[in-house]
Design a protein around this motif. Structure first.
Motif, short mmCIF file in Angstrom:
data_model
loop_
_atom_site.label_atom_id
_atom_site.label_comp_id
_atom_site.label_asym_id
_atom_site.label_seq_id
_atom_site.Cartn_x
_atom_site.Cartn_y
_atom_site.Cartn_z
N LEU A 235 -72.14 1.17 80.10
CA LEU A 235 -70.89 1.84 78.64
C LEU A 235 -71.47 3.22 79.25
O LEU A 235 -72.67 3.44 78.33
CB LEU A 235 -71.96 1.25 77.80
N PRO A 236 -71.05 3.88 80.03
CA PRO A 236 -71.07 5.52 80.51
C PRO A 236 -70.59 6.66 79.54
O PRO A 236 -69.91 6.97 79.31
CB PRO A 236 -70.43 5.16 81.55
N ARG A 237 -71.22 6.21 78.34
CA ARG A 237 -70.93 7.36 76.98
C ARG A 237 -72.49 7.68 76.85
O ARG A 237 -73.34 7.40 76.30
CB ARG A 237 -70.96 6.70 75.50
N TRP A 238 -72.15 9.29 77.37
CA TRP A 238 -73.54 9.63 77.55
C TRP A 238 -74.25 9.97 76.07
O TRP A 238 -75.52 9.77 76.10
CB TRP A 238 -73.42 11.74 78.56
N VAL B 230 -86.01 -0.80 64.48
CA VAL B 230 -84.29 0.44 65.17
C VAL B 230 -84.67 1.03 66.64
O VAL B 230 -82.93 0.81 66.93
CB VAL B 230 -85.71 2.14 64.51
N ARG B 231 -85.58 0.20 67.19
CA ARG B 231 -85.28 0.35 69.24
C ARG B 231 -84.18 -1.49 69.03
O ARG B 231 -82.94 -0.89 70.04
CB ARG B 231 -86.28 -0.28 69.90
N ASP B 232 -84.52 -2.02 68.55
CA ASP B 232 -83.72 -3.30 68.06
C ASP B 232 -82.56 -3.26 68.22
O ASP B 232 -81.11 -3.44 68.67
CB ASP B 232 -84.50 -4.87 67.61
N VAL B 233 -82.33 -2.12 67.31
CA VAL B 233 -81.21 -1.70 66.34
C VAL B 233 -80.31 -0.90 67.31
O VAL B 233 -78.71 -1.59 67.53
CB VAL B 233 -81.30 -0.93 64.79
N ALA B 234 -80.83 -0.36 67.59
CA ALA B 234 -79.77 0.68 68.73
C ALA B 234 -79.45 -0.20 70.03
O ALA B 234 -78.21 0.20 70.70
CB ALA B 234 -80.73 2.00 69.17
N VAL B 235 -80.34 -0.84 70.31
CA VAL B 235 -79.35 -2.36 71.57
C VAL B 235 -78.71 -3.23 70.89
O VAL B 235 -77.44 -2.60 71.86
CB VAL B 235 -80.93 -2.80 72.31
N VAL B 236 -78.60 -3.54 70.09
CA VAL B 236 -77.77 -4.02 69.33
C VAL B 236 -76.34 -3.31 69.02
O VAL B 236 -75.21 -4.10 69.42
CB VAL B 236 -77.85 -4.72 68.15
N VAL B 237 -76.62 -2.49 68.73
CA VAL B 237 -75.47 -1.38 68.61
C VAL B 237 -74.85 -0.69 70.13
O VAL B 237 -73.65 -1.24 70.29
CB VAL B 237 -75.80 -0.06 68.28
N LEU B 238 -75.42 -1.08 71.09
CA LEU B 238 -74.70 -1.11 72.63
C LEU B 238 -73.93 -2.09 72.93
O LEU B 238 -72.88 -2.07 73.85
CB LEU B 238 -75.90 -0.63 73.93
N CYS B 239 -74.56 -3.35 72.66
CA CYS B 239 -74.21 -4.59 72.84
C CYS B 239 -72.84 -4.50 72.29
O CYS B 239 -71.62 -5.18 72.63
CB CYS B 239 -74.88 -6.26 72.41
N ALA B 240 -72.75 -4.14 70.56
CA ALA B 240 -71.08 -4.70 70.37
C ALA B 240 -70.69 -3.26 70.98
O ALA B 240 -69.48 -4.05 71.25
CB ALA B 240 -71.60 -3.43 69.12
N PHE B 241 -70.61 -2.30 71.26
CA PHE B 241 -70.01 -1.34 71.65
C PHE B 241 -68.92 -1.73 73.59
O PHE B 241 -68.19 -1.99 73.46
CB PHE B 241 -70.21 -0.18 72.31
N ILE B 242 -70.19 -3.11 73.66
CA ILE B 242 -69.53 -3.01 75.31
C ILE B 242 -68.56 -4.58 74.97
O ILE B 242 -67.45 -4.57 75.80
CB ILE B 242 -70.94 -3.78 76.00
N VAL B 243 -68.70 -5.18 74.25
CA VAL B 243 -68.01 -6.16 73.97
C VAL B 243 -66.57 -5.59 73.08
O VAL B 243 -65.80 -6.72 73.69
CB VAL B 243 -68.64 -6.97 72.32
N ARG B 244 -66.83 -4.68 72.65
CA ARG B 244 -65.76 -3.82 71.54
C ARG B 244 -64.68 -3.57 72.68
O ARG B 244 -63.85 -4.22 72.68
CB ARG B 244 -65.86 -3.13 71.05
N GLU B 245 -65.13 -2.80 74.59
CA GLU B 245 -64.37 -2.63 75.24
C GLU B 245 -63.51 -3.26 75.84
O GLU B 245 -63.20 -3.49 76.70
CB GLU B 245 -65.62 -1.82 76.41
N ILE B 246 -65.21 -4.62 75.59
CA ILE B 246 -64.55 -6.11 77.18
C ILE B 246 -63.11 -5.90 76.21
O ILE B 246 -62.17 -6.95 76.84
CB ILE B 246 -65.41 -6.98 76.78
N TYR B 247 -63.37 -6.80 74.91
CA TYR B 247 -61.46 -6.83 74.30
C TYR B 247 -60.75 -5.85 74.48
O TYR B 247 -59.62 -5.94 73.99
CB TYR B 247 -62.01 -8.10 73.19
N ARG B 248 -60.84 -4.64 74.71
CA ARG B 248 -60.20 -4.09 73.97
C ARG B 248 -60.58 -3.20 75.68
O ARG B 248 -60.90 -1.64 75.25
CB ARG B 248 -60.07 -2.54 73.16
N PRO B 249 -59.97 -3.21 76.92
CA PRO B 249 -60.06 -2.62 77.39
C PRO B 249 -59.81 -0.91 77.97
O PRO B 249 -60.00 -0.76 79.14
CB PRO B 249 -59.47 -3.60 79.24
N SER B 250 -58.53 -1.44 77.41
CA SER B 250 -58.21 0.44 77.29
C SER B 250 -59.03 1.22 76.77
O SER B 250 -58.90 2.90 77.17
CB SER B 250 -57.04 0.29 75.77
N LEU B 251 -60.40 1.22 75.75
CA LEU B 251 -61.44 1.98 75.80
C LEU B 251 -62.03 2.25 76.64
O LEU B 251 -62.89 2.75 76.51
CB LEU B 251 -62.43 1.58 74.31
#
Length: 515
Positions: A415-418, A458-479
């Motif tokens: 997830l190379p979103r700086w 808060v750290r765990d929520v941040a990791v879950v957010v990263l996971c959600a972004f990755i799953v979103r990009e897996i199902y929408r590879p244009s992102l």
């Protein structure tokens, strides 16, 4: 633009034309802002790819060296010495300096706790009694996996050799434990440079993403907290070998990483799933077999010669209760819950907790497997690797703070979103502050546990957010920024550009894989 089918084996950035490179000062607002004191974003007519010395890789490695220097300075207050009133040189941890200066490192106390300071000792052979003379007395051995345990022992022998030479007056002669820490830090720093190097090569068109590995705040806090950079070096180097279509070498490196820490072995599951989907099982099974053989070859001599010592790592992890950093502890501390296994005695394993933790992890792995096989376009290896390792950390009963280093190279590749990555890394690194002051104790002007538990949540929520972004990009590879740059899967090796052969379909035909 070069398509994956036309690309040669020269997958490094040396082979890319200026048109194929991604310029972070054009695409990343954070990079654009940071570049302003140095001339601003790169111009459209700039000379790119022709610098004979300051290549992106060398800049990344230099940034990593600077960050590691700050990491050493952050730990340096804990490796100072003083002479007490009896004229004896002591390590200066007076006034709980390891917590007030937030410089604590496992390396320092483990030097004596693992009996590395004793002459004639050997890990897994040498034993001792903890709580001697008490009802809880029990036999102990080296508690780390074989590669990490031997790493500590070799560094201790080198430190003791330095001390003997220094006694002649030819070299500075600090306490041996300080020399031991310095030697260990040197190797751990080199391991992180290997990690940064491998990520830079794996990133291919987005080579500058590796700068996020090099300057991560987690490196400053945890590079020398424990020995986990060894595992990140083996894991990312193994991924690089796979990306270069060297399955045997990849297996050797992952096997060595698994003999240092467990997590590199988790990458095998995503690898095999993707190989099955792309019908590249021969290469995947070669890596799996080589990994298992390497792990067994490293462990077998110790397991045969010193079986009780070799089992110590597995025994301790089985009998270990919840760590302060785990979600189970957060729930227990904020509620009246007594845990899954109340009333345990010394040496009794929390069987229900172990079962629940393992079951939750397996459920998460099944979910990752479903994602891997049902996504319209085959996911990238780093994406699935991050999801599996994050799932392990979130569901496990132990999340030692340095474990977060495992996620750094995978997150940068997946997830190379700086700005998003930096936000997570800062949050994760700052957990160290309330942790240290919680350990200091309220009676010593420390913080109550709620501050620490809140930071963990808060750290765990941040990791879950990263996971959600990755799953979103897996199902929408244009992102997916990596695929938008023109690559299919830079870490894929045999999978890069391969067609999909097996896809789970529900109701409608899944679109064919397109590089």
């Amino acid at each position: 633009m070069v398509s994956p089918s036309q690309r040669t084996d020269a997958d490094d950035t040396d082979s890319l034309s200026p048109e194929e490179r991604v310029y972070p000062t054009w695409t990343e607002p954070l990079a654009r802002a940071v570049s302003r004191p140095f001339g601003g974003p790169v111009g459209r007519h700039a000379s790119v790819g022709r610098q004979w010395f300051w290549t992106p890789l060398r800049v990344v490695l230099l940034l990593a060296v600077v960050t590691l220097s700050f990491a050493y300075l952050q730990k340096s207050p804990c490796v100072q010495q003083y002479t007490d009133s009896n004229g004896v040189v002591q390590l200066d941890w007076r006034g709980s300096k390891q917590f007030t200066a937030m410089c604590y490192s496992d390396t320092v106390p483990l030097y004596t706790a693992e009996r590395l300071d004793k002459p004639g000792t050997f890990p897994y052979k040498t034993s001792w009694i903890d709580d001697e003379g008490k009802p809880t007395a029990h036999v102990r051995y080296m508690e780390y996996p074989v590669v990490t345990g031997l790493f500590q022992w070799l560094n201790a022998r080198m430190a003791q050799g330095w001390t003997r030479i220094a006694e002649s007056g030819w070299l500075p002669n600090p306490m041996t434990v300080i020399v031991y820490f310095d030697i260990t830090a040197l190797w751990l720093g080199f391991a992180w440079l290997v990690t940064a190097y491998a990520v830079a090569r794996l990133a291919r068109r987005r080579v500058w993403d590796a700068a996020m590995v090099a300057v991560s705040p987690l490196v400053i806090v945890h590079a020398f907290t424990n020995f986990d950079t060894l595992a990140t070096a083996f894991a990312t180097a193994g991924m690089l070998a796979w990306a270069r279509k060297k399955p045997v070498l990849a297996g050797v490196l992952l096997g060595l990483g698994g003999a240092a820490k467990l997590y590199p072995l988790f990458l095998l599951g995503p690898l095999l799933l993707l190989c099955w989907r792309a019908d590249r099982m021969k290469a995947g099974l070669t890596t799996l077999a080589t990994t298992l053989f390497t792990w067994a070859a490293v462990n077998a001599p110790i397991a045969y010669l010193y079986p009780a010592g070799w089992r110590e790592f597995f025994r301790l992890n089985t009998e270990r209760g919840v760590d302060p950093d785990s979600l189970y502890n957060v729930v227990a501390q904020w509620t009246d819950w007594k845990g899954f296994d109340p009333g345990l005695v010394q040496g009794q394993a929390p069987e229900v907790l172990n079962t629940v933790s393992a079951a939750l992890f397996l459920i998460c792995c099944a979910a990752v497997g479903f994602i891997a096989l049902s996504a319209p376009t085959r996911p990238r290896l780093a994406q699935l690797g991050f999801l599996v390792v994050a799932a392990f950390l979130l569901t496990n009963k132990v999340w030692s703070p340095q474990y977060s280093l495992w996620l750094v190279p995978l997150a940068v590749l997946a997830l190379p979103r700086w700005r998003l990555l930096l936000a997570w890394m800062v949050v994760d690194a700052l957990v160290w502050v309330p942790r240290m002051f919680f350990y200091l104790g309220v009676e010593n002007k420390g913080l109550p546990i709620d501050w620490f538990l809140g930071a963990v949540l808060v750290r765990d929520v941040a990791v879950v957010v990263l996971c959600a972004f990755i799953v979103r990009e897996i199902y929408r590879p244009s992102l997916d920024l990596v695929r938008r740059a023109g690559d299919d899967d830079p870490c894929g090796g045999f999978l890069d550009g391969a067609p999909d052969r097996r896809v789970l379909r529900f109701g409608r035909r899944a679109p064919a894989h397109a590089a």
